[in-house]
Design a protein around this motif. Sequence first.
Motif, PDB file in Angstrom:
ATOM      1  N   PRO A 164       0.836  -1.209   0.000  1.00 17.02           N
ATOM      2  CA  PRO A 164       0.000   0.000   0.000  1.00 17.02           C
ATOM      3  C   PRO A 164       0.864   1.250   0.000  1.00 17.02           C
ATOM      4  CG  PRO A 164       0.024  -1.014   2.167  1.00 17.02           C
ATOM      5  CD  PRO A 164       0.748  -1.962   1.264  1.00 17.02           C
ATOM      6  N   PHE A 165       0.253   2.325  -0.441  1.00 21.25           N
ATOM      7  CA  PHE A 165       0.984   3.589  -0.489  1.00 21.25           C
ATOM      8  C   PHE A 165       1.281   4.070   0.943  1.00 21.25           C
ATOM      9  CE2 PHE A 165      -1.320   3.482  -4.499  1.00 21.25           C
ATOM     10  CZ  PHE A 165      -0.306   3.772  -5.405  1.00 21.25           C
ATOM     11  N   SER A 166       2.517   4.510   1.160  1.00 25.93           N
ATOM     12  CA  SER A 166       2.878   5.056   2.486  1.00 25.93           C
ATOM     13  C   SER A 166       2.387   6.490   2.602  1.00 25.93           C
ATOM     14  CB  SER A 166       4.403   5.001   2.689  1.00 25.93           C
ATOM     15  OG  SER A 166       5.048   5.808   1.713  1.00 25.93           O
ATOM     16  N   ALA A 167       2.259   6.946   3.839  1.00 20.09           N
ATOM     17  CA  ALA A 167       1.745   8.303   4.067  1.00 20.09           C
ATOM     18  C   ALA A 167       2.715   9.350   3.552  1.00 20.09           C
ATOM     19  CB  ALA A 167       1.481   8.503   5.557  1.00 20.09           C
ATOM     20  N   ASN A 168       4.038   9.109   3.717  1.00 23.93           N
ATOM     21  CA  ASN A 168       5.034  10.070   3.253  1.00 23.93           C
ATOM     22  C   ASN A 168       5.006  10.197   1.732  1.00 23.93           C
ATOM     23  OD1 ASN A 168       7.114  11.887   3.249  1.00 23.93           O
ATOM     24  ND2 ASN A 168       8.727  10.342   3.537  1.00 23.93           N
ATOM     25  N   ASP A 169       4.942   9.055   1.029  1.00 23.88           N
ATOM     26  CA  ASP A 169       4.904   9.092  -0.444  1.00 23.88           C
ATOM     27  C   ASP A 169       3.618   9.741  -0.952  1.00 23.88           C
ATOM     28  OD1 ASP A 169       7.330   7.841  -0.456  1.00 23.88           O
ATOM     29  OD2 ASP A 169       6.509   5.820  -0.803  1.00 23.88           O
ATOM     30  N   THR A 170       2.531   9.486  -0.242  1.00 23.54           N
ATOM     31  CA  THR A 170       1.259  10.091  -0.658  1.00 23.54           C
ATOM     32  C   THR A 170       1.307  11.604  -0.502  1.00 23.54           C
ATOM     33  OG1 THR A 170       0.086   8.089   0.018  1.00 23.54           O
ATOM     34  CG2 THR A 170      -1.225  10.083  -0.248  1.00 23.54           C
ATOM     35  N   THR A 171       1.933  12.086   0.616  1.00 25.24           N
ATOM     36  CA  THR A 171       2.021  13.533   0.838  1.00 25.24           C
ATOM     37  C   THR A 171       2.885  14.195  -0.219  1.00 25.24           C
ATOM     38  OG1 THR A 171       1.741  13.162   3.213  1.00 25.24           O
ATOM     39  CG2 THR A 171       2.623  15.295   2.535  1.00 25.24           C
ATOM     40  N   LEU A 172       4.044  13.563  -0.541  1.00 21.34           N
ATOM     41  CA  LEU A 172       4.915  14.131  -1.575  1.00 21.34           C
ATOM     42  C   LEU A 172       4.216  14.175  -2.944  1.00 21.34           C
ATOM     43  CD1 LEU A 172       8.355  12.476  -0.650  1.00 21.34           C
ATOM     44  CD2 LEU A 172       7.665  14.858  -0.332  1.00 21.34           C
ATOM     45  N   TYR A 173       3.497  13.132  -3.257  1.00 18.69           N
ATOM     46  CA  TYR A 173       2.825  13.073  -4.572  1.00 18.69           C
ATOM     47  C   TYR A 173       1.754  14.153  -4.690  1.00 18.69           C
ATOM     48  CZ  TYR A 173       0.017  11.303  -8.437  1.00 18.69           C
ATOM     49  OH  TYR A 173      -0.676  11.201  -9.606  1.00 18.69           O
ATOM     50  N   ARG A 174       1.002  14.385  -3.591  1.00 16.98           N
ATOM     51  CA  ARG A 174      -0.056  15.389  -3.640  1.00 16.98           C
ATOM     52  C   ARG A 174       0.517  16.802  -3.716  1.00 16.98           C
ATOM     53  NH1 ARG A 174      -4.379  12.936   0.808  1.00 16.98           N
ATOM     54  NH2 ARG A 174      -5.048  11.150  -0.495  1.00 16.98           N
ATOM     55  N   LYS A 175       1.656  17.036  -3.005  1.00 11.69           N
ATOM     56  CA  LYS A 175       2.292  18.352  -3.105  1.00 11.69           C
ATOM     57  C   LYS A 175       2.773  18.617  -4.522  1.00 11.69           C
ATOM     58  CE  LYS A 175       3.921  18.857   1.697  1.00 11.69           C
ATOM     59  NZ  LYS A 175       5.115  18.996   2.577  1.00 11.69           N
ATOM     60  N   ASP A 176       3.312  17.589  -5.153  1.00 14.64           N
ATOM     61  CA  ASP A 176       3.797  17.767  -6.522  1.00 14.64           C
ATOM     62  C   ASP A 176       2.645  18.046  -7.481  1.00 14.64           C
ATOM     63  OD1 ASP A 176       6.037  17.506  -8.520  1.00 14.64           O
ATOM     64  OD2 ASP A 176       4.691  15.909  -9.256  1.00 14.64           O
ATOM     65  N   VAL A 177       1.524  17.367  -7.252  1.00 16.06           N
ATOM     66  CA  VAL A 177       0.359  17.613  -8.117  1.00 16.06           C
ATOM     67  C   VAL A 177      -0.187  19.009  -7.872  1.00 16.06           C
ATOM     68  CG1 VAL A 177      -2.011  16.875  -8.593  1.00 16.06           C
ATOM     69  CG2 VAL A 177      -0.217  15.176  -8.298  1.00 16.06           C
ATOM     70  N   ALA A 178      -0.230  19.446  -6.612  1.00  9.38           N
ATOM     71  CA  ALA A 178      -0.759  20.774  -6.302  1.00  9.38           C
ATOM     72  C   ALA A 178       0.117  21.874  -6.868  1.00  9.38           C
ATOM     73  CB  ALA A 178      -0.906  20.939  -4.799  1.00  9.38           C
ATOM     74  N   SER A 179       1.430  21.642  -6.928  1.00 13.25           N
ATOM     75  CA  SER A 179       2.339  22.667  -7.457  1.00 13.25           C
ATOM     76  C   SER A 179       2.460  22.613  -8.972  1.00 13.25           C
ATOM     77  CB  SER A 179       3.725  22.506  -6.824  1.00 13.25           C
ATOM     78  OG  SER A 179       4.279  21.244  -7.168  1.00 13.25           O
ATOM     79  N   GLY A 180       1.750  21.714  -9.593  1.00 13.69           N
ATOM     80  CA  GLY A 180       1.809  21.620 -11.055  1.00 13.69           C
ATOM     81  C   GLY A 180       3.040  20.909 -11.547  1.00 13.69           C
ATOM     82  N   GLY A 181       3.624  20.011 -10.753  1.00 11.99           N
ATOM     83  CA  GLY A 181       4.784  19.245 -11.173  1.00 11.99           C
ATOM     84  C   GLY A 181       6.099  19.955 -11.005  1.00 11.99           C
ATOM     85  N   ARG A 182       6.126  21.011 -10.151  1.00  8.53           N
ATOM     86  CA  ARG A 182       7.360  21.760  -9.958  1.00  8.53           C
ATOM     87  C   ARG A 182       8.118  21.328  -8.707  1.00  8.53           C
ATOM     88  NH1 ARG A 182       3.737  25.821 -11.634  1.00  8.53           N
ATOM     89  NH2 ARG A 182       3.333  26.352  -9.433  1.00  8.53           N
TER      90      ARG A 182
END
Length: 374
Positions: A3-21
């Motif tokens: 399953p997805f870890s909480a740390n990886d999920t947080t990093l992925y969502r931040k990257d999506v929110a910033s538009g991949g920056r």
Amino acid sequence: MPPFSANDTTLYRKDVASGGRTLTPAEREKLLQPYLPAPPSDSPRMDARSSTTTPRQKSNGHKRRVRPFLKAKLHFLIFFLIQLVFGIYIRLRQIYHATLDRLLAIRHYHHRTPEYIQRDVKNLDRIPEHLSVVLKFKSEEEGGLEALMDEVAELSAWSASAGIPLLSVYEKSGILKTYMASLQALVNQKLAAYFGPAPAAPSLRVFAPNLPSTSPSPSPSPRIPAQTRNGSPIPQRQHLDLLLLSATDGRDTLVDLTRTLAEMAQSHKITPKDITSNLINTEIRATTAITGPRHGTAPAVRKEVEAGEPDLVIVFGPYVKLDGYPPWQIRLSEIFCVGDSGGDVSGSASTRVEYQAFLRGLWKYAGAEMRFGR
């Protein structure tokens, strides 16, 4: 897959929110690498399975290519055999009819003598009062108009010799109607060749629907008795009516009659109740009627000659094709087709007009059983 870890999920969502920056492409790939499925293994068992299935697949594909080929060859063989059998049958049929016609031509040849023709038909139970023939305009290689007119003249002489008073000739294009005077002269010459000069030769009248008729053959003086070649007197001169028909006397006549009746009904000259089958039949029959003296030796009285329906229709062709013949004139007619004895079975060549075919038509008509009902 873990399953997805909480740390990886947080990093992925931040990257999506910033538009991949936030993450670079390499960091994103590293982030998702633990969650991707494992690549297929290259174990010996899989290699053996693939090695065993590949030849089978190849053999199945080979069979799929061979079966349509064999099926096509089988269909071609069946078609060839059918064509061969029917070709042999048609050729044998043509040979049989040609041989039979030659034998009849030798046995029953008229020699341009009416007595021979009368001998051939004297034992028949009945002779048609109105004989109709369907002819085809020939090409220039086969004689063209001259050959067609000569056939009409021969048929007229045979009909007069057999005692048929009315002969109608159907030719689709109607070219004979434009040469009525020339046709009458040619038929008179042919009648004189068979019967001798007038007054022994029958009198002739040529007419066509909606066209003025030609004058009848000159009649002899009533004070001079007509004589044959042997010198025996003839009690009354024979007469022959020749009616010329074409395709315009069929459907076009029906269309013109329908238009005329519709215009008369719209102008209140007649009522729709007056348009009955008897009226239509009378108007249609009027297209093949002519007024004038009928017999040369009879007094010059005006008499209507109504063609009516032919008793016998002889089709000089390889198969029965009326080719636009007026439909109201063949309701109760006997139709005889000469067949493919004198032409191509495909219909590309016209059948020759010969005496034995004319005689066979009279024989068939005499032996036909007619049932008209009550």
